[in-house]
Scaffold this active site. Structure first.
Site, PDB file in Angstrom:
ATOM      1  N   ASN A 427     -11.159  21.088  -5.553  1.00  0.00           N
ATOM      2  CA  ASN A 427     -11.042  21.494  -7.097  1.00  0.00           C
ATOM      3  C   ASN A 427     -12.272  20.834  -7.587  1.00  0.00           C
ATOM      4  O   ASN A 427     -13.261  20.618  -6.978  1.00  0.00           O
ATOM      5  CB  ASN A 427     -10.033  20.211  -7.636  1.00  0.00           C
ATOM      6  CG  ASN A 427      -9.761  18.571  -6.872  1.00  0.00           C
ATOM      7  OD1 ASN A 427     -10.103  18.258  -6.361  1.00  0.00           O
ATOM      8  ND2 ASN A 427      -9.400  18.699  -8.279  1.00  0.00           N
ATOM      9  N   CYS A 429     -12.658  17.679  -8.921  1.00  0.00           N
ATOM     10  CA  CYS A 429     -12.799  16.143  -8.461  1.00  0.00           C
ATOM     11  C   CYS A 429     -12.701  15.971  -7.074  1.00  0.00           C
ATOM     12  O   CYS A 429     -12.958  15.081  -6.505  1.00  0.00           O
ATOM     13  CB  CYS A 429     -12.083  15.277  -9.214  1.00  0.00           C
ATOM     14  SG  CYS A 429     -12.283  15.226 -10.521  1.00  0.00           S
ATOM     15  N   GLU A 431     -11.129  16.511  -4.531  1.00  0.00           N
ATOM     16  CA  GLU A 431      -9.688  15.490  -3.626  1.00  0.00           C
ATOM     17  C   GLU A 431      -8.388  16.480  -3.294  1.00  0.00           C
ATOM     18  O   GLU A 431      -8.029  15.817  -2.628  1.00  0.00           O
ATOM     19  CB  GLU A 431      -9.371  14.339  -4.521  1.00  0.00           C
ATOM     20  CG  GLU A 431      -8.231  14.606  -5.572  1.00  0.00           C
ATOM     21  CD  GLU A 431      -9.022  14.299  -7.316  1.00  0.00           C
ATOM     22  OE1 GLU A 431      -8.528  15.000  -7.451  1.00  0.00           O
ATOM     23  OE2 GLU A 431      -9.990  15.158  -6.559  1.00  0.00           O
TER      24      GLU A 431
END
Length: 792
Positions: A427, A429, A431
């Site tokens: 995604n 970010c 994670e």
């Protein structure tokens, strides 16, 4: 000089009255440092006749906030003044506020425009006595000023631009929005949120209980098809998701490369760059939920794609505008084969997915076989040295901090969703690691545990409480899957089939400090492991209990967990003896689990500021930092350090100035004792090898991935190369989110010196630098262990 009171009456400005109001809010503060009269004097200097009491309070709060570097208690006092002001300006009773929010009339068109859902209001009114009496307004006073101002600016609902909710109202709205008629569960969640044990993610706090409860943070898409229809259908999905305040990861490795044949038009493709510029403009146009956050898309590409070199230039500051897409974020989805070829200085073949199909659909050995077969068949469009491409990656990271580095084979090999198919991207970010297809848009609902809260007054860690709160968080996030508003039907389908959730953390660095463990100490490394063992254990147990009640998730059969394989088994790690994993495995074998994925430490930028914690899994970047609010910038000293220095009689103006002069480091300040120097090392003073090692050790209990930043003050190509290879060999899924650096030289001097160079000298300098960087990169590949010792 007179002041206008809230009821419209006028009154003379009285010094003592202002001081007394501030004095009342100073309970429990360190009065050796906090001086109400000093605040009053500064406030009176800024007054004018006809000032309102609201403005007077705002000025007093801002004045107290500016004194935060003297002592952190000023930030608490500033928040108390601001909160007390808000309490005077808002209704007290929760059910009354909810009615006002529901009855809102839009002044522009005179239409009824409810800000909370009718169903939420009905539940609140049916249970108003219980809900109203459960709220404890004093908890509003525990926020610091910067946390409170963040809430006020973006999270508390407003009527005609004026804040209508108190923080406690918002937390109860969120709790009822999630739990509906289950009032016991709503009050339990409210108490845990308001006592700051954990927090839901920003979209959940923004939207729970409203007409459009879009509570998810992350969305992952793969291209529907390598065609005009597929590209623009995917673009529309991105726009709809971004409109609803979701961050997005998009896999584009299947899109044909520049110069590839297009049968339908008998023409040639323009490749990735023009397409990504269209996505770039959509991200700019559609922000996340009406100016709350700018639209954000991360684009994932595998390094065998022919357009990879152009892709690496897209975020650079210089170059032709039509070859740039600076509002997007870029990430590499890297197969192990590429890393092996870089390490052994072999050739690397670039291909077009239209001519060499299916590479993005396989991983591991299968990928390596297919890739080698295309090489043998001569379907390759271009051959480069693997290290030449690696150099371009490192160059881009040094200049822009990106692309992110994610290892495709680790992400797939260690995923509980590997039975669904090949995972193609993460995604925004880095994670969330979930399966996507043309029919499924992956979604993740997030929450983070405030790890500092579980340190007891005896300096022990309360793992039992951490496991209990984790279980509540699992139940909450699991409910969100069913009540959530989905911006596209493919997201609803995916989320309800696989039911993944993402539990993260904040305040890990704060927990270490409260335990008196330096970040790199053996004790901190053990605690790091046991915290994540506990969260994973608690999450699995709660998900298993849910499966016992409601059945396992739809695609459970065939997953690693269904075969008794947990995340740490995939890492070949044995947990410590803190929890009884044998009993849990037996329970899971009997009932299954309700959620395919559970743990995903995310960045927590906004929510950590609200709770006053350090972000996520990060060490402190500095012991003095700037917080921005609408009224200006404020400097803050690490409150733990300030408390320690105060207790030892070492805190004074001169000390503050020394810390500022040292850019937030205390290592070279002679008066500060060694034990504090060890405890308060900043991220620039901590070995990044240790940071990566700790990431891998917690990684055995993280079934998604983690937002892992790499900090190198002055990166050179050798250091960066050795960091990446160390992380890859440790088995990390996310090798790097952002590369964080510090400028090595004064840019003004640098510019002046550059100006003096003749063109010829400039060219030869650039060539020299390239040679030096290449040598450093190759050196680190050939002498990895030694290089890490001399690196960070």
């Amino acid at each position: 000089m007179h002041v206008i009171k809230r009821d419209g009456r006028q009154e003379r400005v009285m010094f003592d009255k202002i001081t007394s109001r501030i004095q009342k809010l100073c309970y429990g503060l360190n009065m050796d440092f906090v001086d109400p009269a000093q605040i009053t004097m500064k406030v009176i200097q800024g007054l004018y006749s006809g000032v309102t009491t609201v403005e007077l309070d705002t000025l007093a709060a801002e004045t107290a906030a500016t004194l935060t570097t003297k002592h952190p208690d000023y930030a608490i006092l500033a928040a108390r003044i601001a909160v007390s002001n808000l309490h005077k300006e808002t209704k007290k009773v929760f059910s009354d506020v909810m009615e006002d929010l529901y009855n809102y009339i839009n002044p522009h068109n005179g239409k009824h425009s409810p800000m909370v859902a009718k169903s939420t209001l009905d539940i609140v009114l049916a249970n108003k006595d219980r809900l109203n009496s459960a709220i404890i307004y004093d908890r509003d006073f525990s926020y610091n000023y910067f946390g409170f101002k963040t809430l006020e600016r973006s999270y508390l609902l407003k009527i005609n631009g004026k804040v209508a909710e108190r923080p406690q109202h918002m937390l109860m709205r969120v709790s009822v929005g999630i739990h509906k008629e289950d009032i016991d569960a709503a009050i339990e969640t409210y108490n845990l949120l308001s006592e700051r044990w954990f927090t839901h993610a920003s979209p959940t706090l923004f939207n729970a209980g409203t007409n459009r409860p879009q509570l998810s943070s992350c969305f992952l898409l793969s291209m529907k098809d390598d065609s005009i229809e597929g590209i623009y259908d995917t673009l529309k999905q991105c726009a709809l998701i971004s409109k609803s305040a979701g961050g997005i990861g998009v896999a584009v490795s299947c899109i044909r490369a520049t110069g590839s044949y297009i049968a339908g038009t008998n023409g040639n493709s323009n490749g990735l760059v023009p397409m990504l510029r269209v996505y770039n403009n959509t991200a700019r146009y559609v922000d996340q939920g009406g100016n709350k956050r700018p639209g954000a898309f991360a684009i994932y590409l595998e390094p065998w794609h022919l357009d990879i070199f152009e892709f690496l230039d897209l975020k650079k500051n210089t170059g032709k505008e039509e070859q740039r897409a600076r509002d997007l974020f870029f990430a590499l989805w890297i197969p192990d084969l590429f890393m092996k070829r870089v390490e052994t200085n072999q050739d690397w073949s670039l291909m077009c997915p239209n001519e060499c199909p299916g590479l993005d659909e396989v991983w591991g050995e299968e990928f390596e076989k297919l890739y080698a077969s295309y090489e043998k068949q001569g379907r390759v469009r271009k051959v480069v040295k693997a290290q030449q491409l690696w150099y371009a990656i490192i160059e881009s990271q040094t200049e822009t901090g990106t692309p992110y580095m994610l290892y495709k084979d680790s992400c797939n090999r260690k995923s509980n969703q590997q039975n669904l198919g090949t995972i193609k991207c993460s995604n925004l970010c880095t994670e969330i690691v979930e399966y996507t297809s043309k029919d499924e848009v992956a979604v993740c609902n997030l929450a983070s545990l405030a790890l500092n809260m579980y340190v007891t007054s005896e300096h022990t860690y309360d793992f039992k409480k951490l496991a209990e709160v984790t279980k509540v968080v699992v139940r909450n996030l699991n409910k969100i899957i069913d009540i959530n508003y989905y911006p596209v039907p493919e997201a609803c389908l995916s989320n309800k089939r696989h039911r993944p959730i993402g539990i993260g953390v904040q305040g890990l660095a704060d927990a270490f400090i409260l335990m008196r463990y330096p970040f790199e100490s053996a004790e901190a490394q053990l605690l790091n492991k046991q915290i994540f063992e506990t969260i994973y254990y608690g999450a699995l147990e709660a998900s298993c209990d849910l499966a016992k009640e409601q059945g396992p998730y739809e695609t459970y059969e065939g997953s690693p967990v269904s075969k008794g394989i947990l995340q740490y088994d995939m890492w070949n790690v044995t947990p410590t003896d803190l929890w009884d994993w044998k009993v849990l495995k037996e329970k899971i074998a009997k009932y299954g689990i309700r959620n395919s994925l559970l743990i995903a430490p995310m960045p927590t930028a906004s929510t950590a500021q609200i709770l006053g914690n350090n972000e996520s899994i990060e060490p402190y970047t500095s012991n003095i930092y700037t917080r921005r609010v609408l009224s200006g910038e404020f400097q803050i000293v690490n409150p733990h350090l300030l408390k320690d220095l105060t207790e030892r009689g070492l805190w004074h103006e001169e000390m503050k100035n020394q810390i500022i002069a040292c850019n937030g480091s205390i290592q070279s300040i002679p008066e500060i004792p060694d034990d504090l120097k060890q405890l308060y090392k900043t991220v620039w003073e901590i070995s990044q090898k240790t940071v990566l090692k700790m990431a891998a050790e917690r990684g055995a209990f993280i079934d998604q991935s983690q937002s892992l930043n790499i900090h190198i003050a002055e990166p050179n190509y050798g250091k960066l190369t050795s960091m990446h290879f160390y992380g890859w060999k440790q088995g990390l899924k996310t090798g790097m989110y952002y590369l964080r650096t510090r400028p090595a030289a004064n840019p003004i001097q640098f510019t002046l010196n550059k100006e003096k160079l003749k063109d010829k000298e400039k060219v030869s300098k650039e060539e020299e630098e390239k040679e030096r960087n290449t040598a450093a990169m190759v050196c680190s590949l050939e002498n990895r262990d030694e290089c890490l010792m001399c690196g960070s």
